[in-house]
Scaffold this active site. Structure first.
Site, PDB file in Angstrom:
ATOM      1  N   MET A   1       0.842  -1.195   0.000  1.00  0.00           N
ATOM      2  CA  MET A   1       0.000   0.000   0.000  1.00  0.00           C
ATOM      3  C   MET A   1       0.872   1.237   0.000  1.00  0.00           C
ATOM      4  O   MET A   1       1.976   1.234   0.541  1.00  0.00           O
ATOM      5  CB  MET A   1      -0.925  -0.010   1.204  1.00  0.00           C
ATOM      6  CG  MET A   1      -1.967  -1.104   1.066  1.00  0.00           C
ATOM      7  SD  MET A   1      -3.338  -0.837   2.152  1.00  0.00           S
ATOM      8  CE  MET A   1      -4.480  -2.030   1.457  1.00  0.00           C
ATOM      9  N   GLU A   2       0.353   2.327  -0.590  1.00  0.00           N
ATOM     10  CA  GLU A   2       1.208   3.479  -0.841  1.00  0.00           C
ATOM     11  C   GLU A   2       1.672   4.180   0.433  1.00  0.00           C
ATOM     12  O   GLU A   2       2.591   4.992   0.391  1.00  0.00           O
ATOM     13  CB  GLU A   2       0.504   4.478  -1.775  1.00  0.00           C
ATOM     14  CG  GLU A   2      -0.654   5.209  -1.150  1.00  0.00           C
ATOM     15  CD  GLU A   2      -1.371   6.082  -2.183  1.00  0.00           C
ATOM     16  OE1 GLU A   2      -2.301   5.562  -2.819  1.00  0.00           O
ATOM     17  OE2 GLU A   2      -1.000   7.242  -2.342  1.00  0.00           O
ATOM     18  N   SER A   3       1.064   3.855   1.556  1.00  0.00           N
ATOM     19  CA  SER A   3       1.531   4.420   2.825  1.00  0.00           C
ATOM     20  C   SER A   3       2.898   3.864   3.210  1.00  0.00           C
ATOM     21  O   SER A   3       3.554   4.394   4.106  1.00  0.00           O
ATOM     22  CB  SER A   3       0.518   4.095   3.924  1.00  0.00           C
ATOM     23  OG  SER A   3       0.339   2.692   3.988  1.00  0.00           O
ATOM     24  N   GLY A   4       3.316   2.753   2.592  1.00  0.00           N
ATOM     25  CA  GLY A   4       4.651   2.236   2.881  1.00  0.00           C
ATOM     26  C   GLY A   4       4.674   0.862   3.524  1.00  0.00           C
ATOM     27  O   GLY A   4       5.704   0.457   4.053  1.00  0.00           O
TER      28      GLY A   4
END
Lengths: 348, 274
Positions: free
Chosen positions: B51-54
């Site tokens: 996920m793009e949050s890391g």
């Protein structure tokens, strides 16, 4: 492209497969935890023609240059064994013309890797060194060592360095799983940037651990599995340098290396014994214990000082309660399927 | 007899089948996460889900509430930051990303920002989020459209598809060669992009849908695949996975709200009586 399958292999196989003559090779570690097992294997396989990147050219650079593996060196710091009178392999190679070297500051060197890691073509760096010989004296990087651009926002002159994307990184870490998730803690230095800027990555580790150890502590992973090509289990793999949580610097062995390194003949004798004379890391450690006993190693083994466990827990890990009812809707799966049928929601 | 399935389940499963073993996949909340979890559980065990949050190499155990929802995972392998997530996409390490569509044109360019005039909006939508960056650099983008619309001209151009069609995306020099949207999934069918013209065409119809029902939504003369077929039916294992993992996605939002609210009221009443 690496996949998340088992990548465990010996240092011999990893170096044979992923390190090639003429590569741009980067040492992932920064003075501590030097990837000695991999460095020695590269020398034993007599790989040649590297452009070597090392944040600090200490032990790793000396043996690789001494082994005749390096044509060009990009670094920020060269250790001079034995003080003013002692020489170094780098110095000898520069004198005899077998080595070209490009000097950067620590920040600039790291900035080149960070730019490469993120896919940028250059990085802005601090402008102070523009007035120094770091800027004016250039070797094989020539015009591309630095370029100055005008900041489009402030109009100021800005110093930039080009991105580095080495062909292969060798790096030693505390632990990894068989897929390549590599965990490293302590001084982070430029370790992650060195690895992640590179096209191929060989990880050696003190121990290979189960995947659930990685999953319980993902904050320690600095290189994710999907970027890694090979995982090598190498206990004492950084000796004589230190690995936090495993062992301290072996000052005696380190001192003996630098005493030998003061002359070309001395370094050659040292390498005959410790690099060429030992087929792999286990043989190196066996030789060390055979020669000095195990007491020296026992004395530098780390005593435990554990990080407090971080709670990665959540309230629940299933949409279904223990009694079989869905948490939001309060129905069992059979009841849910019946309602979907009654509402005409189903096809097929 | 094979299990019967809902439209929501069909959509999730159709998308999941686009994820191949070994793919590195950026997931968004909702349908993509369920599809990603299903793909990893059933046919793509070596996919890396992120996920793009890391959070990277996640194994979601319940549907996440948002893109940083580590509570929805039983462990993951690597915790990095948003900056690095986007630069790793930029460097070509992401195979598949997902994007929900509000407006789409015939070459797969997307609006998720505003309906009407940008400065006097009829409807203000979420905006880009990660969409424009991901669709620029991911190898494939899977588009999903449930409430959106086909338009001749986008009200606002948020995320690049195949630009003016043909080779224009590759020729711009701004995107990895061969990247771009690979499919559009709507509640009526599956659309793909012509290899040469890069124009959307109808590839599959969901059960009970006709070509005319689809054409009615498209303001241009929509091309239809010569081998137009019906979207493949899900297997029992796929249906069971969705119902077990994401029961509220399986029933759809409307029924989920209805059952969820009545369940909450019942529980509250039971508590009062105790």
């Amino acid at each position: 492209m690496p996949e998340s399958s088992n990548k465990v292999m010996t240092a011999k196989e990893a170096v044979n497969r992923f390190v090639h003559d003429g590569d741009h090779l980067v040492i992932g570690n920064y003075t501590v935890g030097t990837c000695a097992a991999l460095v020695f294997e590269i020398i034993r396989q007599q790989k040649k023609g590297f452009t070597l990147y090392s944040q600090s050219g200490v032990f790793d650079v000396e043996v690789l240059v001494g082994g005749g593996c390096v044509d060009r060196l990009v670094t920020t710091y060269v250790y001079r064994a034995g003080g003013k009178e002692g020489g170094s392999a780098v110095e000898r190679a520069l004198r005899d013309g077998s080595l070209e070297m490009e000097d950067y500051t620590n920040f600039q060197y790291n900035a080149r890797l960070v730019a490469g890691m993120h896919g940028f073509s250059f990085m802005q760096v601090l402008e102070g060194p523009m007035v120094t010989d770091l800027f004016s004296k250039r070797s094989f990087m020539a015009d591309d060592k630095y370029r100055i651009i005008k900041c489009p926002y402030t109009g100021k002159d800005i110093l930039t360095v080009p991105a580095a994307n080495p062909d292969v990184c060798i790096v030693h870490v505390q632990r990894a799983d068989k897929f390549g998730n590599a965990q490293y803690w302590g001084a982070l230095g430029s370790v992650a940037a060195a690895a992640l800027s590179s096209k191929r990555i060989i990880v050696s580790c003190e121990e290979i651990v189960e995947h659930d150890i990685i999953q319980s502590s993902p904050q320690l992973t600095i290189i994710p599995a999907y970027r890694v090509d090979a995982v090598v289990e190498a206990p004492w793999g950084a000796h004589p340098t230190e690995v936090l949580g495993y062992y301290n610097l072996d000052k005696m062995a380190y001192a003996m290396f630098f005493m030998s390194d003061m002359t070309g003949d001395g370094l050659k004798a040292w390498m005959d014994e410790w690099v060429y004379g030992c087929a792999n890391r286990q043989a190196y450690i066996d030789h060390y214990i055979g020669k000095y006993g195990s007491g020296l190693l026992d004395a530098i083994k780390a005593k435990p000082y554990y990080s407090a466990p971080a709670n990665y827990g959540s309230a629940y890990i299933s949409s279904w309660e223990d009694n079989g009812r869905e948490r939001t809707m309060g129905v069992t799966i059979e009841e849910m399927e019946k309602i979907m049928e009654e509402r005409g929601l189903l096809y097929g | 007899m094979a299990k019967r399935y809902s439209l929501d389940e069909l959509l999730i499963i159709t998308v999941a089948r686009e994820i191949k073993d070994g793919d590195r996949v950026i997931l968004g909340v909702g349908l993509p996460t369920t599809a990603g979890a299903m793909a990893k559980a059933l046919h793509a065990p070596n996919a890396t889900l992120m996920m793009e949050s890391g959070i990277i190499d996640i194994e979601p155990c319940v549907p996440p509430n948002h893109i940083a929802d580590a509570n929805s995972c039983r462990g993951f392998s690597y915790a990095t930051d948003l900056f690095s997530m986007f630069t790793m996409t930029y460097r070509g390490f992401i195979d598949v990303c997902f994007l929900g569509v509000a407006q789409i044109d015939r070459f797969g360019n997307i609006n998720t920002t505003v309906i009407g005039d940008y400065f006097k909006p009829k409807m203000r939508l979420p905006g880009s989020g990660g969409a424009s960056d991901f669709m620029s650099y991911a190898r494939h983008t899977i588009l999903t459209m449930r409430g959106g619309e086909f338009v001749e001209k986008l009200d606002y151009f948020t995320s690049p598809g195949y630009l003016e069609g043909g080779n224009s995306r590759d020729d711009s020099g701004l995107f990895p060669k061969g990247s771009g949207p690979s499919m559009l999934l709507t509640t009526k069918g599956v659309f793909r992009f012509d290899d040469t013209t890069k124009e959307l065409y109808l590839s599959k119809l969901h059960p009970g849908v006709t070509v005319d029902m689809v054409k009615k939504d498209v303001p241009w003369d929509l091309k239809i695949a010569a081998d137009l077929s019906v979207t493949e039916r899900p297997t029992d294992a796929e249906i069971d996975f969705v119902r077990r993992f994401a029961p509220t996605e399986a029933v759809g939002r409307k029924l989920m709200y209805e059952l969820g609210i009545s369940n909450a009221l019942n529980k509250a009443a039971a508590r009062q009586n105790n």
